[in-house]
Design an enzyme around this catalytic site. Structure first.
Site, PDB file in Angstrom:
ATOM      1  N   CYS A 218       0.812   2.499  12.769  1.00 40.54           N
ATOM      2  CA  CYS A 218       1.889   3.454  12.478  1.00 40.54           C
ATOM      3  C   CYS A 218       2.071   4.454  13.608  1.00 40.54           C
ATOM      4  CB  CYS A 218       1.600   4.242  11.221  1.00 40.54           C
ATOM      5  SG  CYS A 218       1.091   3.238   9.865  1.00 40.54           S
TER       6      CYS A 218
ATOM      7  N   GLY B  69       0.799  -1.217   0.000  1.00 41.86           N
ATOM      8  CA  GLY B  69       0.000   0.000   0.000  1.00 41.86           C
ATOM      9  C   GLY B  69       0.836   1.275   0.000  1.00 41.86           C
TER      10      GLY B  69
END
Ligand SMILES: Cc1ncc(COP(=O)(O)O)c(C=O)c1O
Length: 382
Positions: free
Chosen positions: A325, A69
């Site tokens: 993240c 991605g």
């Protein structure tokens, strides 16, 4: 253990790993080699591409393989900027994108591009009027995610497509990393979209593999130049075992899409209905079709997200702070911040993200553990 962190990554399926192993064992030639051994690898590469294209109802030539991605998002944004900078330097995105988009946009800003970040409402959705107002004669790209990875909001992609039909030159990109297999394929392939990003490890394929859809006739510059693979658009020897495995994972995902969604919705419902009764709980992902079935983001206000994650971990239940993240950086969720959620609430948020392997019994177990932990947290919050 109960794994409720499927938006961070999913476990590769055994049958998908079987394909990976078989291809590694038997088709390890280089698809670019001229001899038969290379040729058979090339055939398998093209078969995988054709299978993915058929599953999505697009042409094989519109599927380009990437490492995942992050690469797909970087490629479409920077590749558009490189390809179209002579026509304009304005790009539009939303305030709630994944860092793969946000940080790419920031890099482009440093190079002299002008970026508009569309604000979102209290549900995390952009407004179509804001989009219309943001479009300029020099706009070259609009990038809107399908499903937000932190809260699960589904963006109004069909309406974005309707607006962009009046601007046929603008590249329309959708980051569908969290949206594939979630019942919104017709919103993603809406007849106007030009580029879509996908990532294999979010649907039980191995890490480090993904693909983009790039509409026939739409051009982006390559980011990786070299031996000219992927029709000169993405150089590098193809990761054939992972590509073949991903094609299989996509077929399995879409074959059982309806039952998986129903299962995820039930689990989300069981947990939402339970936790909403607690005073300190704020739920951000509503239980309706404006939100994806697999993401439930909530806060126990007054307790830090990390504390909640580790407390569940003690019971062998794996959830996360709002995104993988941001979790180690101890930052408040950027999506919740954009939704105007106060910082003390945003730092108390956690994400439960579901997959087809999760069960109703796991939801019940989660609720039992929740009760126990809430009683302990209450001593801190009261
Ligand atoms: C919405 C979204 N876009 C992009 C990415 C990046 O994908 P990858 O991990 O394959 O690089 C993620 C990963 O969490 C995501 O959720």
């Amino acid at each position: 253990m109960i794994y409720f962190d499927n938006s961070a990554t999913t476990q590769a399926l055994p049958e998908v790993l079987d394909t990976y192993r078989t291809v590694s064992d038997q088709f390890w030639g280089n698809p670019s080699s001229l001899h038969n051994f290379g040729e058979s690898a090339w055939h398998l590469l093209e078969q995988s591409r054709a299978q993915i294209a058929k599953l999505l109802g697009v042409m094989p030539s519109e599927i380009l393989f990437t490492s995942g991605g992050t690469e797909g998002d970087n490629w479409v944004l920077k590749g558009t900027a490189m390809e179209k900078h002579a026509f304009g330097k304005h790009l539009i995105t939303t305030a709630v994108e994944h860092p793969a988009i946000r940080n790419s946009m920031e890099q482009l800003e440093q190079l002299g591009f002008d970026i508009t970040y569309l604000p979102v409402d209290e549900h995390g959705q952009i407004s179509i009027d804001d989009l219309k107002a943001a479009i300029r004669p020099d706009t070259i790209l609009v990038s809107v995610m399908a499903v937000n990875n932190e809260v699960g909001t589904i963006q109004p992609l069909t309406k974005v497509a309707d607006v962009l039909r009046d601007y046929p030159k603008i590249h329309f990109h959708i980051d569908a990393v969290q949206g594939i297999g979630k019942g919104i394929q017709s919103m993603i392939f809406n007849g106007r979209v030009d580029f879509v990003t996908f990532s294999g490890h979010k649907f039980h394929a191995p890490r480090g593999i993904g693909f983009i859809y790039a509409k026939q006739g739409r051009k982006i510059a390559p980011l990786l130049t070299g031996g000219g693979q992927e029709r000169n658009l993405r150089s590098g020897t193809e990761n054939l075992p992972a590509i073949a495995a991903m094609a299989k994972a996509l077929r399995i995902l879409l074959d059982k899409e309806a039952t998986s969604i129903a299962n995820e919705q039930k689990i989300k419902h069981i947990i939402s209905e339970h936790i909403k009764n607690f005073n300190h709980v704020t739920i951000f992902s509503e239980d309706n079709d404006q939100f994806a079935p697999h993401i439930l983001c909530f806060a126990i206000v007054g307790v830090r997200g990390e504390t909640i994650v580790h407390a569940f971990e003690q019971h062998d239940i794996y959830i996360s702070t709002t995104s993988a993240c941001s979790s180690k950086k101890h930052l408040a969720s950027s999506t919740l911040t954009a939704m105007n959620v106060p910082e003390n609430v945003a730092t108390s948020a956690v994400r439960v993200s579901l997959g087809d392997q999760n069960t109703l019994e796991e939801a019940q177990r989660f609720n039992q553990v929740f009760d126990q932990l809430y009683a302990e947290f209450k001593k801190i919050t009261d």
